[in-house]
Design an enzyme around this catalytic site. Structure first.
Site, PDB file in Angstrom:
ATOM      1  N   ASN A 103       0.595  -0.480   0.314  1.00 18.74           N
ATOM      2  CA  ASN A 103       0.191   0.090   0.364  1.00 18.74           C
ATOM      3  C   ASN A 103       0.980   1.358  -0.205  1.00 18.74           C
ATOM      4  O   ASN A 103       1.141   1.569   0.494  1.00 18.74           O
ATOM      5  CB  ASN A 103      -0.992   0.229   1.462  1.00 18.74           C
ATOM      6  CG  ASN A 103      -1.491   1.012   1.701  1.00 18.74           C
ATOM      7  OD1 ASN A 103      -2.090   2.021   0.282  1.00 18.74           O
ATOM      8  ND2 ASN A 103      -1.786   2.048   2.143  1.00 18.74           N
ATOM      9  N   GLU A 495     -19.979  12.816  -4.800  1.00 22.72           N
ATOM     10  CA  GLU A 495     -19.306  12.119  -4.557  1.00 22.72           C
ATOM     11  C   GLU A 495     -19.566  11.067  -5.046  1.00 22.72           C
ATOM     12  O   GLU A 495     -19.789  10.018  -5.734  1.00 22.72           O
ATOM     13  CB  GLU A 495     -18.727  11.724  -3.084  1.00 22.72           C
ATOM     14  CG  GLU A 495     -17.276  12.562  -2.610  1.00 22.72           C
ATOM     15  CD  GLU A 495     -17.571  12.739  -1.392  1.00 22.72           C
ATOM     16  OE1 GLU A 495     -16.344  12.572  -0.746  1.00 22.72           O
ATOM     17  OE2 GLU A 495     -18.186  12.969  -0.788  1.00 22.72           O
ATOM     18  N   LYS A 610     -11.604   5.275   1.695  1.00 20.95           N
ATOM     19  CA  LYS A 610     -12.155   6.250   2.025  1.00 20.95           C
ATOM     20  C   LYS A 610     -10.996   7.448   3.308  1.00 20.95           C
ATOM     21  O   LYS A 610     -10.957   8.103   3.175  1.00 20.95           O
ATOM     22  CB  LYS A 610     -12.748   5.899   3.509  1.00 20.95           C
ATOM     23  CG  LYS A 610     -13.316   6.064   4.793  1.00 20.95           C
ATOM     24  CD  LYS A 610     -14.096   6.322   4.572  1.00 20.95           C
ATOM     25  CE  LYS A 610     -14.453   7.432   6.045  1.00 20.95           C
ATOM     26  NZ  LYS A 610     -14.990   8.700   5.905  1.00 20.95           N
TER      27      LYS A 610
HETATM   28  C1  G6P Z   1     -11.175  11.192   1.024  1.00 22.68           C
HETATM   29  C2  G6P Z   1     -12.301  10.804   1.585  1.00 22.68           C
HETATM   30  C3  G6P Z   1     -12.999  11.635   1.784  1.00 22.68           C
HETATM   31  C4  G6P Z   1     -12.230  12.944   2.801  1.00 22.68           C
HETATM   32  C5  G6P Z   1     -10.920  13.041   2.605  1.00 22.68           C
HETATM   33  C6  G6P Z   1     -10.202  13.418   3.617  1.00 22.68           C
HETATM   34  O1  G6P Z   1     -11.633  11.775   0.764  1.00 22.68           O
HETATM   35  O2  G6P Z   1     -13.314  10.259   0.278  1.00 22.68           O
HETATM   36  O3  G6P Z   1     -14.453  11.288   2.454  1.00 22.68           O
HETATM   37  O4  G6P Z   1     -12.781  13.929   3.697  1.00 22.68           O
HETATM   38  O5  G6P Z   1     -10.918  11.432   1.762  1.00 22.68           O
HETATM   39  O6  G6P Z   1     -10.177  12.398   4.400  1.00 22.68           O
HETATM   40  P1  G6P Z   1      -9.145  12.318   6.321  1.00 22.68           P
HETATM   41  O7  G6P Z   1      -9.594  11.037   6.893  1.00 22.68           O
HETATM   42  O8  G6P Z   1      -8.117  13.225   6.533  1.00 22.68           O
HETATM   43  O9  G6P Z   1     -10.238  13.222   6.421  1.00 22.68           O
END
Ligand code: G6P
Length: 615
Positions: A103, A495, A610
């Site tokens: 990853n 989204e 996510k």
């Molecule tokens: C991704 C997810 C979003 C989230 C963003 C920031 O794009 O799909 O839902 O708001 O990352 O993620 P974090 O975990 O840093 O809030």
């Protein structure tokens, strides 16, 4: 991105790994694969698509591997190389005795690949990850006396970029080697068995004892124990953490989707965020994680908040809250921009990083930049023990519980409440009186009940969704505290439903988006009764006179808005700074219902993940 799992112990590995991968699919679902080690053989099954597809097709494979008690698994979010069978992990070396999952991104993969190709290595994929297995193979061939741990360490010294990886080999068939730099890895400690995963979701059903690997660490896990060393071969003393959430928390609990469950959990989450922290009767807000730094923060000249995605929208609301209550100037930056523009930040500044996952690569990098420049760095994270939470000087957890739906909902409202509490904590004894404090905290403590009332609108919102599900574009407009909510509403819709949507400050509409408005264009106004209410009514008139279809989120009992809007979603009254916690809920529900009516997979929208652990 990508989810990785590993198992070594006494149970059949394949079903455990498949189950674990399902819990990690929010990290990516472009392809999935397993490598199982049985005696002197490694068997691999992998293919494009979700873990369920792999599970269906792996019945024979699992029967063959029934006795195997060691394996690794991967669910992919594509970076280098399209989603396909050939680009799915795990990767094997040519002789098939080493398997690897990864990853992250190997940034110098092209240089390494060119070298390996010139030495005769054959690549079977377009990924950056595959270079790692060949690199390990090359080092091992030239030093056959080395063990797998040393070979891995030597290989990783040549790698630039980020990795969370697991390696197994028939040459040392009783161990899994894992390493981490920039991509999270957790080891779950069971009874003569160990679980490895990108986060705790696949582990919690087996054990609540975990060890978080830090960047630059490498661990060797055997059935009778594990050891962790730095990449420079120095033994590390790791703390075992006991997790305090349950499996039930990460299951759907009767809802059709995680996203809907998480939307409906918001009143409970709001209570959890405030529990033990908000004391309205005493005019007191107590944030234990930052208590020692609060006085220094009150002296700061400026606050900068860095985040991505939905967390960035919460940050913008945070700016409004902190500036209004604490009167300290706040800048809000996209973490990805902040990190690369040599920002003017120093020892007099506070930098707040907000992240649900606590693993977002850009936010983590922004944190590092701010730290290097001497700022006081504070985190607001949801995932306990996450990298950002551990690397900030101080911080507060939102305690929203595991958020599985890729589109963030409850984590957002938890972040906004946290920022509200933080703004009040900064103001205490400075910019707001004790009586005002009592008023604000009393108002805040009523928000879970108002959120529950707002959720009763679900059926009505489903009806509105049916009318607008075929829209091609949707405009979201709000002012003041509701401007970031307009951005968030538009983000939710695009989204998960793949409808183009834009959020805009309502008054700015005149400077562009108004050109788009016609009789097919739904325009969603967030028109609660604050100091811009009369102005927003004028903006609604401007849309109506161009035949746009107006849906308004307004306060209960607002008669004026009924006259102007085609559909009105009426929510309870609250003060302006608290409004976003309510106005966002109908927008989450609207996006959810439009997406499900269009047949979209709301929990796993295409191309998204996510936790974005790549740049
Ligand atoms: C991704 C997810 C979003 C989230 C963003 C920031 O794009 O799909 O839902 O708001 O990352 O993620 P974090 O975990 O840093 O809030």
């Amino acid at each position: 991105m990508c989810g990785i799992v590993g198992y070594i112990g006494w149970q059949a590995a394949a079903p455990l790994l498949l189950q674990g991968l399902k819990r990690l699919e929010y990290r990516g679902y472009d392809s999935a694969g397993l490598a199982i080690l049985n005696g002197n053989r490694i068997s691999v099954i992998k293919q494009k698509g979700s873990v369920s597809t792999l599970e269906t097709d792996s019945v024979t494979f699992r029967a063959e591997m029934r006795d195997a008690t060691l394996g690794i698994g991967h669910t992919r979010w594509a970076t280098h190389g399209e989603p396909s069978d050939r680009n799915a992990h795990p990767f094997l070396n040519a002789s098939g005795d080493i398997a690897l999952i990864h990853n992250g991104i190997v940034e110098n993969f092209s240089v390494l690949k060119t070298e390996l190709l010139s030495e005769g290595y054959i690549f079977t994929s377009d990924t950056d990850s595959e270079v790692l297995v060949h690199l390990i193979d090359r080092i091992w061939k030239s030093n056959p006396s080395l063990d797998i741990e040393s070979v891995t360490r030597n290989a990783l010294r040549l790698v630039e970029g980020a990795y969370g990886l697991c390696i197994i080999s028939t040459r040392e068939p009783d161990r899994i080697v894992v390493a981490r730099k920039g991509s999270p890895l957790v080891i779950g400690i069971g009874n003569r068995e160990f679980f490895i995963a990108s986060d705790t979701a696949p582990i919690i059903e087996h054990t609540n004892k975990v060890v978080y690997l830090s960047d630059g660490e490498l661990a060797v896990i055997k059935r009778d124990g594990y050891s962790v060393k730095s990449i420079d071969n120095v033994a590390q003393d790791k703390t075992v953490t006991e997790l305090d959430f349950t499996l039930e928390k990460i299951e759907k609990g009767g809802f059709e989707h995680f996203m809907l469950k998480e939307i409906f959990e918001q009143p409970e989450v709001m209570n959890n965020v405030m529990r033990g922290r908000v004391h309205p009767e005493k005019g007191l807000v107590r944030l234990g994680g930052i208590i020692d730094y609060l006085d220094r923060m009150k002296q700061s000249k400026r606050i900068v908040i860095c985040a991505c995605g939905t967390s960035w929208h919460a940050a913008l609301i945070g700016k409004y809250l902190i500036e209004e209550f604490a009167r300290i100037p706040v800048e809000v930056d996209y973490a990805s921009e902040f990190r690369y523009r040599n920002p003017i930040v120093g020892i007099d500044d506070v930098v707040i990083v907000i992240s649900q996952s606590g693993e977002t690569a850009d936010t983590l990098a922004a944190l590092h930049v701010a730290k290097e420049k001497g700022a006081l760095v504070m985190g607001i994270c949801n995932v306990v023990g996450s990298t950002i939470a551990r690397e900030t000087l101080c911080g507060i957890y939102t305690h929203a519980g595991p958020e599985i739906g890729v589109a963030s909902t409850k984590a957002f409202t938890a972040q906004v409440i946290m920022l509200y509490m933080f703004a009040l904590a900064l103001s205490k004894g400075r910019t707001i009186s004790h009586d005002e404090m009592i008023l604000h905290l009393t108002e805040l403590s009523k928000i879970p009940e108002k959120a529950s009332r707002t959720l009763l609108l679900n059926t009505y919102i489903t009806d509105i969704a049916k009318l607008f599900k075929d829209a091609r574009n949707v405009l979201y407009l709000g002012r003041g505290y509701n401007f970031p909510v307009a951005l968030e509403g538009a983000l939710k819709l695009k989204e998960i439903s793949y409808i183009h949507a834009e959020g805009y400050p309502a008054a700015e509409m005149k400077h562009g988006p108004i050109a788009l408005i016609d009789e097919d264009m739904p325009v969603i106004f967030i028109a609660t009764q604050d100091n811009t209410y009369s102005k927003i009514l004028s903006n609604i008139e401007e849309v109506r006179s161009r035949k746009g279809r107006v849906i308004a989120i307004a306060n209960e009992g607002d008669k004026e808005i009924n006259r102007l809007a085609e559909y009105v979603i009426s929510i309870p009254h609250s003060s302006a700074p608290i409004t976003p916690l309510l106005t966002v809920i109908p927008l989450q529900l609207l996006a959810y219902h439009i997406a499900t009516l269009r047949g979209c997979n709301v929990d796993r929208p295409r191309n998204l993940a996510k936790s974005v652990t790549v740049e």
